[in-house]
Design a protein around this motif. Structure first.
Motif, PDB file in Angstrom:
ATOM      1  N   SER A  76       0.827  -1.204   0.000  1.00 30.82           N
ATOM      2  CA  SER A  76       0.000   0.000   0.000  1.00 30.82           C
ATOM      3  C   SER A  76       0.861   1.254   0.000  1.00 30.82           C
ATOM      4  O   SER A  76       0.404   2.344  -0.384  1.00 30.82           O
ATOM      5  CB  SER A  76      -0.920   0.015   1.212  1.00 30.82           C
ATOM      6  OG  SER A  76      -0.163  -0.063   2.426  1.00 30.82           O
ATOM      7  N   ARG A  94       0.499  -4.985   2.066  1.00 29.83           N
ATOM      8  CA  ARG A  94      -0.964  -4.898   2.140  1.00 29.83           C
ATOM      9  C   ARG A  94      -1.502  -6.031   3.013  1.00 29.83           C
ATOM     10  O   ARG A  94      -1.016  -7.170   2.938  1.00 29.83           O
ATOM     11  CB  ARG A  94      -1.591  -5.011   0.746  1.00 29.83           C
ATOM     12  CG  ARG A  94      -1.343  -3.841  -0.177  1.00 29.83           C
ATOM     13  CD  ARG A  94      -2.110  -4.022  -1.485  1.00 29.83           C
ATOM     14  NE  ARG A  94      -1.756  -2.989  -2.448  1.00 29.83           N
ATOM     15  CZ  ARG A  94      -2.319  -1.783  -2.497  1.00 29.83           C
ATOM     16  NH1 ARG A  94      -3.280  -1.482  -1.638  1.00 29.83           N
ATOM     17  NH2 ARG A  94      -1.940  -0.900  -3.400  1.00 29.83           N
ATOM     18  N   ASP A  95      -2.541  -5.706   3.798  1.00 32.53           N
ATOM     19  CA  ASP A  95      -3.225  -6.811   4.478  1.00 32.53           C
ATOM     20  C   ASP A  95      -4.284  -7.354   3.520  1.00 32.53           C
ATOM     21  O   ASP A  95      -4.596  -6.741   2.505  1.00 32.53           O
ATOM     22  CB  ASP A  95      -3.833  -6.346   5.798  1.00 32.53           C
ATOM     23  CG  ASP A  95      -4.896  -5.283   5.631  1.00 32.53           C
ATOM     24  OD1 ASP A  95      -5.755  -5.419   4.737  1.00 32.53           O
ATOM     25  OD2 ASP A  95      -4.872  -4.290   6.400  1.00 32.53           O
ATOM     26  N   THR A 135      -7.378  -7.381   3.284  1.00 31.37           N
ATOM     27  CA  THR A 135      -8.547  -6.554   2.939  1.00 31.37           C
ATOM     28  C   THR A 135      -8.191  -5.468   1.935  1.00 31.37           C
ATOM     29  O   THR A 135      -9.088  -4.851   1.362  1.00 31.37           O
ATOM     30  CB  THR A 135      -9.124  -5.897   4.206  1.00 31.37           C
ATOM     31  OG1 THR A 135      -8.147  -5.026   4.780  1.00 31.37           O
ATOM     32  CG2 THR A 135      -9.542  -6.948   5.217  1.00 31.37           C
ATOM     33  N   GLU A 136      -6.902  -5.230   1.719  1.00 32.23           N
ATOM     34  CA  GLU A 136      -6.477  -4.161   0.821  1.00 32.23           C
ATOM     35  C   GLU A 136      -6.008  -4.675  -0.540  1.00 32.23           C
ATOM     36  O   GLU A 136      -5.636  -3.882  -1.408  1.00 32.23           O
ATOM     37  CB  GLU A 136      -5.328  -3.367   1.445  1.00 32.23           C
ATOM     38  CG  GLU A 136      -5.696  -2.638   2.732  1.00 32.23           C
ATOM     39  CD  GLU A 136      -4.496  -1.953   3.349  1.00 32.23           C
ATOM     40  OE1 GLU A 136      -4.672  -0.857   3.890  1.00 32.23           O
ATOM     41  OE2 GLU A 136      -3.376  -2.528   3.276  1.00 32.23           O
ATOM     42  N   ALA A 189      -7.421  -3.168  -3.860  1.00 31.39           N
ATOM     43  CA  ALA A 189      -6.964  -1.829  -4.258  1.00 31.39           C
ATOM     44  C   ALA A 189      -5.670  -1.884  -5.047  1.00 31.39           C
ATOM     45  O   ALA A 189      -5.338  -0.930  -5.766  1.00 31.39           O
ATOM     46  CB  ALA A 189      -6.788  -0.956  -3.018  1.00 31.39           C
ATOM     47  N   GLY A 190      -4.936  -2.994  -4.935  1.00 29.87           N
ATOM     48  CA  GLY A 190      -3.689  -3.122  -5.678  1.00 29.87           C
ATOM     49  C   GLY A 190      -3.846  -3.766  -7.036  1.00 29.87           C
ATOM     50  O   GLY A 190      -2.871  -3.934  -7.775  1.00 29.87           O
ATOM     51  N   GLU A 228     -13.042   4.546  -9.007  1.00 24.82           N
ATOM     52  CA  GLU A 228     -12.070   3.638  -8.408  1.00 24.82           C
ATOM     53  C   GLU A 228     -10.928   3.319  -9.381  1.00 24.82           C
ATOM     54  O   GLU A 228      -9.780   3.113  -8.970  1.00 24.82           O
ATOM     55  CB  GLU A 228     -12.733   2.336  -7.926  1.00 24.82           C
ATOM     56  CG  GLU A 228     -13.500   1.572  -9.002  1.00 24.82           C
ATOM     57  CD  GLU A 228     -14.978   1.943  -9.053  1.00 24.82           C
ATOM     58  OE1 GLU A 228     -15.783   1.065  -9.409  1.00 24.82           O
ATOM     59  OE2 GLU A 228     -15.303   3.109  -8.712  1.00 24.82           O
ATOM     60  N   ARG A 262      -6.994   4.101  -8.589  1.00 21.57           N
ATOM     61  CA  ARG A 262      -5.977   3.057  -8.613  1.00 21.57           C
ATOM     62  C   ARG A 262      -4.805   3.451  -9.510  1.00 21.57           C
ATOM     63  O   ARG A 262      -3.635   3.245  -9.155  1.00 21.57           O
ATOM     64  CB  ARG A 262      -6.583   1.740  -9.093  1.00 21.57           C
ATOM     65  CG  ARG A 262      -7.480   1.062  -8.072  1.00 21.57           C
ATOM     66  CD  ARG A 262      -8.189  -0.121  -8.682  1.00 21.57           C
ATOM     67  NE  ARG A 262      -9.134  -0.741  -7.741  1.00 21.57           N
ATOM     68  CZ  ARG A 262     -10.037  -1.633  -8.076  1.00 21.57           C
ATOM     69  NH1 ARG A 262     -10.140  -2.037  -9.346  1.00 21.57           N
ATOM     70  NH2 ARG A 262     -10.845  -2.148  -7.168  1.00 21.57           N
ATOM     71  N   GLN A 299      -2.828   6.213  -7.775  1.00 23.77           N
ATOM     72  CA  GLN A 299      -2.054   5.708  -6.637  1.00 23.77           C
ATOM     73  C   GLN A 299      -0.890   4.830  -7.100  1.00 23.77           C
ATOM     74  O   GLN A 299       0.190   4.850  -6.495  1.00 23.77           O
ATOM     75  CB  GLN A 299      -2.970   4.931  -5.696  1.00 23.77           C
ATOM     76  CG  GLN A 299      -3.997   5.810  -4.984  1.00 23.77           C
ATOM     77  CD  GLN A 299      -5.169   5.035  -4.421  1.00 23.77           C
ATOM     78  OE1 GLN A 299      -5.159   3.798  -4.404  1.00 23.77           O
ATOM     79  NE2 GLN A 299      -6.204   5.741  -3.972  1.00 23.77           N
TER      80      GLN A 299
END
Length: 817
Positions: free
Chosen positions: A740, A746-747, A749-750, A753-754, A775, A779, A782
């Motif tokens: 992240s 990243r855990d 739950t993330e 997003a990757g 979104e 992405r 980011q």
């Protein structure tokens, strides 16, 4: 010839020269072997002679009927300037009383071969194509007229202009004047900027013509009825011709118009000189405004480098390395990714280390938006990013609503009234503005100077290509045109105009008609014009690979290294499309190479002539990658308008801006927004630059990097100190999918997003997609932000490397005393 100023080396400002004119006498003798025939007889040949450097002058021999061996023995003379490249055009025609005369062949002859005072006989031949021959004699003699004042940068030459003021006066009675109101006077001065002007009699009228002082010009005029009855009847009534050579500067001359139905009408003629200073800057060096900016910007960069690299002292101006951003095109994908890259540089405190900021196509959408705020790089970028996100996510149907279409039409009509040529690309520019901003953005390129006044931002550079409108593919003819807030100009010719004058009308380097500066959206339409592809370009894109491109460029460069036949022999045939029986081939070629949707802009090079030694100037040959560069009559100064397209049609990069004299960069941050082949653009650029003798590092990624590109790749060439260090950032998702932030795993739950889909087939970031889900925008933004921050150490190390080269005495943390 008397030289007024010392000759200066290439890259310096223009020089002034006083150079005498010469009289070239051309005697057309005879032709042999004209085997083409009409339906009922042999050929009826005649010869037409003209020279682009003697505008408005065209000669024609008599027609010799029914002859394959015509004898003319006719002499014609041109007043020429030997400091320019003079190419005589000899065209042989077959006269036809029923249809248009057939153009049989055309010879182009560089008259520099003709030595003063020595008679030269020349035989032009079609061999081995055919048996046709044409015999011509040449004689060059010096004239006794005063020298002509020239301004040149050794590639282009501005010749001395004269301005002819004409006043129309009517000395008749009231009744006669009333009768004259039905007549119009047409004045023609061939070779002048104005060419033809018309005005009604019976009203106070004034005319003005701009023409070369050394031009053997004639002013001609005739009367016509303003009620649509055609030209005034009679073979000579109302028609007149006035040679302008006898005119004395600043002295009036009066002539009466010979017309019985317009008695007492006369013209007052007065010739005067034009300003000595040009509105077009001829020179390959940087303009004074950019030099002043560099001094200001280096102070900002020096402070940023001291902080970023923890230097123990302040840097002097000559120790500050030049860092540039180079952003490729890629539509909305490029726009979004570039925001992410800039955001990361801002977070790292490295944005103030950048001096130049160049881009093409979609990257220019970000640049144009940012430079609307004079302090953009000194603020956070959340506002511009939020603006882009909002407008990319919205539906684009509103841009095509009846209300918007009506507003586009009104603006295009107003633009036409101002004098700007309007094309489909201007409509595309308005649609693009609506999609990206949803409102009229009243910004201009010259207005971006406010963002440079204190050196507070990098200097933005935008790039476009000037191409041929309808007879060559882009790979065969392309010329780099650079746009900056200070100037717009041709890198190849060393000719620039202030950005607020781009689109205005020029002649021989003088400003003739100033038009209102275009809003920047119309320039964005040029920089990202995706509609100008011709069929040959499209076919090449569909069928070629990167290896094919590289081989094509190598072949072009190899051809440039070998002098073309025209330079070896001083005479050559024009394209074989002019040969008899090729009308179908000509039409088919036009079909393949014609560009239906391109942007027209007035050509600010119009009237300027090429220096006699232009092909041997290093500054010209550095950019000379066109097969027409040895054919001056087909180069851009002879064109009335420019044909500007997206630079990505040739090379998806703005590197040419980085290699201008005075702008040698030490470090380039290369942001590549292609979805495939992450090194292809860079490898193409290396082939192009090295082939033209421009310093560029070797781009040799390892097989592992080819298979799995990293966020950042360093390329340099220690054996070539002039080659910049290159940090290349391909658009890849290497570790962002698992992190992240740099170093932050990243855990579970993330993980979603990757997941950034950068595959060509299913990616939401395809070139023609102008609508992103929020979104998807986030992405990509980011990802780009992460990739630069992940590469912080590489960037800092590259800065240390170029700083050691510029300032060896600068103490870096950890360096030994």
């Amino acid at each position: 010839m008397e030289r007024l100023t010392p000759r200066e080396p290439p890259g310096h400002p223009h020089q002034r020269e006083a150079s005498a004119c010469w009289r070239l006498t051309v005697r057309v003798l005879e032709a042999r072997g004209l085997g083409w025939t009409d339906v009922l007889s042999e050929a009826d040949p005649y010869v037409v002679l003209q020279m682009p450097t003697a505008p408005g002058i065209k000669f024609k021999t008599k027609t010799v009927t029914n002859s394959s061996h015509p004898v003319w023995n006719e002499s014609f003379s041109f007043l020429i300037q030997r400091q320019v490249k003079n190419v005589l055009e000899l065209s042989v025609y077959d006269e036809d009383s029923v249809t248009e005369d057939d153009a049989c062949f055309k010879f182009l002859y560089d008259i520099s071969e003709v030595l003063p005072g020595k008679l030269l006989r020349k035989t032009f031949s079609l061999r081995p194509q055919g048996q046709e021959e044409l015999d011509v004699e040449f004689l060059m003699e010096k004239t006794s007229d005063r020298p002509e004042n020239l301004i040149t940068n050794n590639v282009l030459v501005a010749r001395e202009l004269s301005c002819l003021d004409i006043r129309l006066e009517s000395m008749g009675s009231t009744a006669v004047v009333s009768n004259q109101e039905n007549l119009e006077l047409e004045l023609v001065l061939k070779g002048s900027y104005e060419d033809t002007q018309t005005s009604a009699l019976g009203t106070a009228s004034a005319f003005c013509f701009h023409y070369m002082v050394a031009q053997e010009a004639e002013l001609s005029g005739r009367l016509k009825s303003s009620k649509g009855n055609g030209w005034n009847s009679g073979s000579s009534a109302g028609h007149f011709t006035v040679p302008l050579k006898p005119l004395t500067m600043e002295k009036e001359m009066t002539i009466d118009i010979p017309a019985t139905n317009a008695p007492g009408v006369r013209l007052q003629l007065k010739a005067k000189g034009c300003p000595e200073e040009l509105a077009v800057r001829l020179g390959f060096d940087l303009c004074a405004e950019e030099k002043a900016f560099l001094s200001r910007r280096k102070q900002v960069v020096a402070k940023a480098l001291k902080k970023a690299l923890q230097l123990d002292r302040d840097l002097q101006e000559d120790e500050v390395p030049i860092v540039g951003i180079m952003a490729t095109g890629g539509g909305a994908r490029a726009m979004t990714s570039l925001y992410g890259h800039l955001l990361a540089l801002k977070k790292l405190g490295l944005l103030d280390c950048v001096t130049y900021f160049s881009g093409i196509s979609g990257a220019t959408w970000t640049m144009a938006q940012l430079y609307g705020d004079p302090e953009w790089s000194q603020k956070d970028l959340e506002g511009p990013i939020r603006h882009a996100r909002e407008h990319l996510a919205k539906s684009k149907l509103e841009a095509f609503s009846p209300e918007r279409l009506a507003s586009y039409r009104r603006e295009l009509e107003l633009r036409a009234e101002e004098g700007h040529p309007t094309t489909f690309v201007d409509l595309w520019a308005l649609v693009l503005e609506s999609m990206l901003h949803d409102q009229v953005m009243d910004q201009k390129l010259s207005g971006q100077r406010a963002a440079l006044e204190q050196g507070q931002n990098p200097l933005p550079l935008y790039l476009s290509l000037n191409v041929k409108e309808n007879n060559l593919e882009t790979l065969d003819f392309k010329e780099w045109v650079e746009f900056s807030p200070y100037e717009v100009g041709f890198l190849k010719y060393g000719a620039f105009v202030p950005s607020e004058l781009f689109g205005s009308e020029f002649f021989m380097g003088q400003l003739m008609k100033r038009l209102p500066e275009s809003r920047i959206c119309f320039l964005e339409g040029i920089w990202s014009n995706i509609f100008s592809l011709n069929l040959l370009d499209a076919w090449y894109d569909l069928t070629s690979s990167s290896d094919t491109w590289r081989q094509h460029i190598k072949d072009k460069i190899r051809n440039l290294e070998d002098p073309p036949a025209s330079l070896k022999t001083s005479s050559w045939l024009e394209a074989l499309w002019l040969q008899p029986g090729t009308a179908l081939a000509q039409a088919f070629k036009g079909f393949l190479t014609g560009r239906l949707l391109y942007q027209h802009s007035s050509n600010f090079l119009q009237g300027l002539q090429l220096h006699q030694d232009y092909c041997n100037q290093k500054a010209f040959s550095t950019w000379a990658d066109s097969q027409l560069d040895s054919t001056p009559g087909q180069l851009t100064p002879q064109e009335p308008q420019l044909c500007l397209v997206d630079a990505g049609y040739f090379l998806n990069t703005s590197y040419p801006s980085m290699f201008r004299p005075g702008r040698r960069l030490d470090l380039i941050l290369s942001f590549d927004y292609s979805l495939s082949s992450p090194f292809e653009m860079l490898q193409q650029t290396e082939v192009y630059c090295r082939g033209l003798g421009l310093p560029f590092p070797h781009v040799e990624p390892s097989p592992q990097d080819q298979r799995q590109p990293k966020e950042c790749h360093l390329f340099s060439d220690p054996t070539c100190p002039d080659a910049p260090v290159l940090l290349h950032f391909p658009l890849v998702n290497a570790s962002f999918k698992d992190h992240s932030a740099p170093g932050v795993q990243r855990d579970p739950t993330e993980l979603l997003a990757g997941q950034v889909d950068l595959t060509g087939a299913t990616s939401p970031y395809s070139l023609f997609n102008m609508t992103y889900k929020e979104e998807d925008f986030d992405r990509l933004l980011q990802l780009s932000d992460y990739n630069v921050r992940k590469s912080q150490d590489a960037i800092l190390q590259a800065l240390r490397t170029v700083l050691k080269h510029q300032a060896p005495a600068a103490r870096l943390p950890g360096a030994q005393s």
